[in-house]
Design a protein around this motif. Structure first.
Motif, PDB file in Angstrom:
ATOM      1  N   ASN A 239      28.749  15.356  16.565  1.00 10.35           N
ATOM      2  CA  ASN A 239      27.315  15.113  16.479  1.00 10.35           C
ATOM      3  C   ASN A 239      26.906  13.740  17.021  1.00 10.35           C
ATOM      4  O   ASN A 239      26.007  13.088  16.475  1.00 10.35           O
ATOM      5  CB  ASN A 239      26.874  15.222  15.018  1.00 10.35           C
ATOM      6  CG  ASN A 239      25.745  16.207  14.815  1.00 10.35           C
ATOM      7  OD1 ASN A 239      25.107  16.630  15.780  1.00 10.35           O
ATOM      8  ND2 ASN A 239      25.501  16.569  13.578  1.00 10.35           N
ATOM      9  N   LYS A 241      24.942  11.262  18.988  1.00 11.63           N
ATOM     10  CA  LYS A 241      23.613  11.373  19.597  1.00 11.63           C
ATOM     11  C   LYS A 241      22.848  10.068  19.420  1.00 11.63           C
ATOM     12  O   LYS A 241      23.279   9.167  18.702  1.00 11.63           O
ATOM     13  CB  LYS A 241      22.837  12.511  18.953  1.00 11.63           C
ATOM     14  CG  LYS A 241      22.541  12.312  17.467  1.00 11.63           C
ATOM     15  CD  LYS A 241      21.673  13.414  16.874  1.00 11.63           C
ATOM     16  CE  LYS A 241      22.402  14.737  16.822  1.00 11.63           C
ATOM     17  NZ  LYS A 241      21.583  15.794  16.139  1.00 11.63           N
ATOM     18  N   THR A 242      21.702  10.001  20.064  1.00 12.84           N
ATOM     19  CA  THR A 242      20.781   8.887  19.853  1.00 12.84           C
ATOM     20  C   THR A 242      19.497   9.418  19.235  1.00 12.84           C
ATOM     21  O   THR A 242      19.084  10.556  19.491  1.00 12.84           O
ATOM     22  CB  THR A 242      20.453   8.136  21.155  1.00 12.84           C
ATOM     23  OG1 THR A 242      19.878   9.040  22.097  1.00 12.84           O
ATOM     24  CG2 THR A 242      21.709   7.507  21.744  1.00 12.84           C
ATOM     25  N   PHE A 251      26.506   9.287  14.553  1.00 12.19           N
ATOM     26  CA  PHE A 251      27.563  10.303  14.642  1.00 12.19           C
ATOM     27  C   PHE A 251      28.126  10.571  13.262  1.00 12.19           C
ATOM     28  O   PHE A 251      27.999   9.772  12.330  1.00 12.19           O
ATOM     29  CB  PHE A 251      28.668   9.921  15.638  1.00 12.19           C
ATOM     30  CG  PHE A 251      29.481   8.709  15.292  1.00 12.19           C
ATOM     31  CD1 PHE A 251      30.616   8.801  14.495  1.00 12.19           C
ATOM     32  CD2 PHE A 251      29.138   7.456  15.801  1.00 12.19           C
ATOM     33  CE1 PHE A 251      31.387   7.689  14.201  1.00 12.19           C
ATOM     34  CE2 PHE A 251      29.904   6.338  15.519  1.00 12.19           C
ATOM     35  CZ  PHE A 251      31.026   6.444  14.718  1.00 12.19           C
ATOM     36  N   ASN A 270      29.970   5.977  24.477  1.00 19.56           N
ATOM     37  CA  ASN A 270      28.722   6.664  24.794  1.00 19.56           C
ATOM     38  C   ASN A 270      27.517   5.918  24.249  1.00 19.56           C
ATOM     39  O   ASN A 270      26.486   5.773  24.932  1.00 19.56           O
ATOM     40  CB  ASN A 270      28.748   8.094  24.233  1.00 19.56           C
ATOM     41  CG  ASN A 270      29.725   8.989  24.968  1.00 19.56           C
ATOM     42  OD1 ASN A 270      30.111   8.697  26.093  1.00 19.56           O
ATOM     43  ND2 ASN A 270      30.139  10.076  24.338  1.00 19.56           N
ATOM     44  N   SER A 274      24.348   3.836  26.062  1.00 16.53           N
ATOM     45  CA  SER A 274      22.953   4.144  25.758  1.00 16.53           C
ATOM     46  C   SER A 274      22.173   2.917  25.284  1.00 16.53           C
ATOM     47  O   SER A 274      20.972   3.018  25.015  1.00 16.53           O
ATOM     48  CB  SER A 274      22.885   5.234  24.680  1.00 16.53           C
ATOM     49  OG  SER A 274      23.468   6.433  25.138  1.00 16.53           O
ATOM     50  N   GLY A 463      22.621  15.446  11.011  1.00 15.92           N
ATOM     51  CA  GLY A 463      22.122  14.938  12.288  1.00 15.92           C
ATOM     52  C   GLY A 463      20.674  15.250  12.551  1.00 15.92           C
ATOM     53  O   GLY A 463      20.093  14.730  13.507  1.00 15.92           O
TER      54      GLY A 463
END
Length: 523
Positions: A239, A241-242, A251, A270, A274, A463
């Motif tokens: 999971n 993500k931003t 995450f 990652n 970002s 998330g």
């Protein structure tokens, strides 16, 4: 920054020859039969004198029953953190090695009424290697949160693993268990019924067929499914993500096992690419694992400027070993913030020594529950020792500042608490866990830190920015305020407390207990 030899430890299983300083107190009786033929008990070939211990090396890998028990007795006296609280019993009077091992622990109770040591366990070495190295366990591919383990009990799926029996049946977070193999999960109150529930919920082999009735808490729809247990390979990091227009990284981190190292490396890379300015790590169901991996995570959060020269955790063994590590024989050195890829797995995905990415943050948001334990708690304590602001959202953690080295003898790996730890400021007493500042629980004495007490929200997926715990973290970031407290610092759903004569549904599998701790591998 160079890291010490203890920091560079990679997973293995011991062929330990204990040094002379491990001889214990006063020597021991003469051993007359050291043969190792894999047979049965050697009878009275080894004399026992209460309080007198031979070096454990005298019995190491001598795989006769009495030799194995004498190895456990001496090894525990040498390395167990509370060795002086073990009642010394004659090994010959307890027939099975496994039963004798269960006796080699403290019997004391904490102020909150729980056993002082809930993590004394063992596994076949082959099974432990598969679990710790590859994330392989037996099951259906869903993780259950036991909100109440005794009747009227409640158990809800907290997350599922991809490509598992559970995901194939479209089971998901928020499915509540109503029945297992025809037994009422909520109200069953006899030991026989609860044994059926435990056997169905926590299979110990491949191929167990179990009937479940679930209710979707969002729709109240009920479903009956039959699941067959198989070997499940977990995904410890998911999971990634931003959120919040790309400024907040998120995450889910479920386990500090060997296969988590590369996904953690990728997640931070990652999020660094970002350009996130804040980070939320979801460790609600992370029971622990490798301590050095916790130091890697803390380093990747804080970066070199915030951690240079600072101790992540000083490991402290029992009072017989103030200078040397009783397991490795090395001079004691603290675990520093680890700045490179260690290579925990048998076949590392990156070159050992590869520099780790960093976000260089001075604060981090950690989402927690009572299932957040040990190595996960070490992240909190280690960062606080380095003056990184930790904001805790959720409920209080389990309270496990202890750890061990998994140790093999005669194809069984033993987990016996051997050390506790302190951060860079010399703090390490959080046996009642960490809890958000506004937690409303007077039964325990957790270390209270900034954040919000928020109950786990099973009506949304992990998330999802609308999920209550994650939503509270995002809200706290925006305005520094919390919703009304809806969670307490509780050990519910984590480890066996004292339930008297009431039968409880609890995951007491040795593998589960072993994972819920701080682990240092051999070198």
């Amino acid at each position: 920054m160079a890291i010490s030899s203890i920091q560079k430890l990679t997973i293995g299983f011991f062929n330990v020859s204990f040094l002379a300083f491990l001889s214990g107190c006063g020597g021991g009786s003469t051993m007359t039969d050291n043969n190792s033929n894999g047979g049965g008990d050697t009878g009275s070939s080894i004399n026992w004198t209460q309080g007198v211990f031979q070096p454990s090396s005298n019995f190491y890998q001598q795989c006769q029953v009495l030799n194995e028990k004498h190895w456990l007795r001496s090894w525990s006296n040498e390395t167990y953190l509370w060795y002086d609280e073990i009642i010394d019993r004659d090994p010959a009077l307890t027939p099975a090695v496994s039963e004798y091992f269960k006796l080699l622990k403290t019997e004391q109770i904490t102020e909150s009424g729980a056993n002082k040591d809930n993590f004394h366990s063992s596994l076949p070495t082959a099974q432990w290697r598969a679990q710790s190295q590859s994330g392989v366990t037996f099951g259906y591919g869903f993780n259950v949160k036991l909100i109440s383990p005794t009747a009227p009990r409640q158990g809800v799926i907290s997350y599922t693993e991809p490509n598992s029996p559970a995901s194939a049946q479209n089971l998901a977070r928020g499915f509540e268990i109503l029945e297992i193999d025809g037994v009422d999960f909520i109200n069953a109150n006899t030991q026989a019924e609860v044994d059926t529930l435990n056997a169905g919920l926590y299979p110990t082999k491949v191929g167990k067929s179990t009937s479940f009735v679930f209710k979707d808490i969002n729709t109240d729809e009920t479903r009956e499914v039959i699941l067959n247990s198989q070997t499940i390979t977990s995904r410890p990091v998911t999971n990634v993500k931003t959120l919040a227009d790309g400024t907040v990284g998120y995450f889910q981190f479920n386990s500090h096992n060997a296969i988590a190292e590369k996904p953690l490396y990728d997640a931070f890379n990652n999020l660094k690419a970002s350009n996130v300015t804040d980070l939320i790590i979801d460790i609600r169901y992370n029971g622990g694992g490798f301590l050095q991996m916790a130091s890697q995570v803390a380093y990747m959060i804080a970066g070199p400027a915030n951690t240079n020269g600072k101790i992540f955790e000083k490991t402290i063994f029992n009072d017989q070993h103030p200078t040397f590590n009783p397991v490795t024989g090395q001079r004691l050195k603290p675990v520093m913030f680890t700045n490179e890829f260690v290579g925990f797995a048998d076949n590392p995905a990156l070159v050992v020594g590869t520099p780790l990415p960093t976000l260089n943050l001075e604060r981090v948001y950690l989402l927690t529950t009572a299932s957040t334990c040990s190595a996960s708690e070490a992240i909190i304590n280690g960062l606080r020792g380095a003056d990184i602001e930790v904001i805790q959202i959720g409920s209080g953690t389990c309270g496990k500042p202890y750890g061990f080295y998994p140790t093999d003898n005669c194809d069984t790996t033993y987990f016996s608490i051997q050390f506790t730890g302190e951060n860079n400021k010399g703090f390490g007493e959080y046996s009642d866990g960490f809890a958000p500042q506004n937690t409303t629980d007077n039964a325990r004495l957790p270390v209270r830190i900034a954040g919000c007490a928020v109950a786990d929200d099973f009506s949304h997926q992990l998330g999802d920015p609308e999920e209550a715990v994650l939503k509270a973290a995002l809200g706290y970031r925006d305005n520094g305020s919390c919703p009304a407290a809806s969670s307490i610092a509780s050990k519910q759903g984590f480890a066996p407390a004292r339930f008297g004569d009431t039968p409880a549904v609890l995951d007491t599998r040795a593998g589960s207990l072993a994972e819920q701790n701080k682990i240092l591998p051999s070198h």
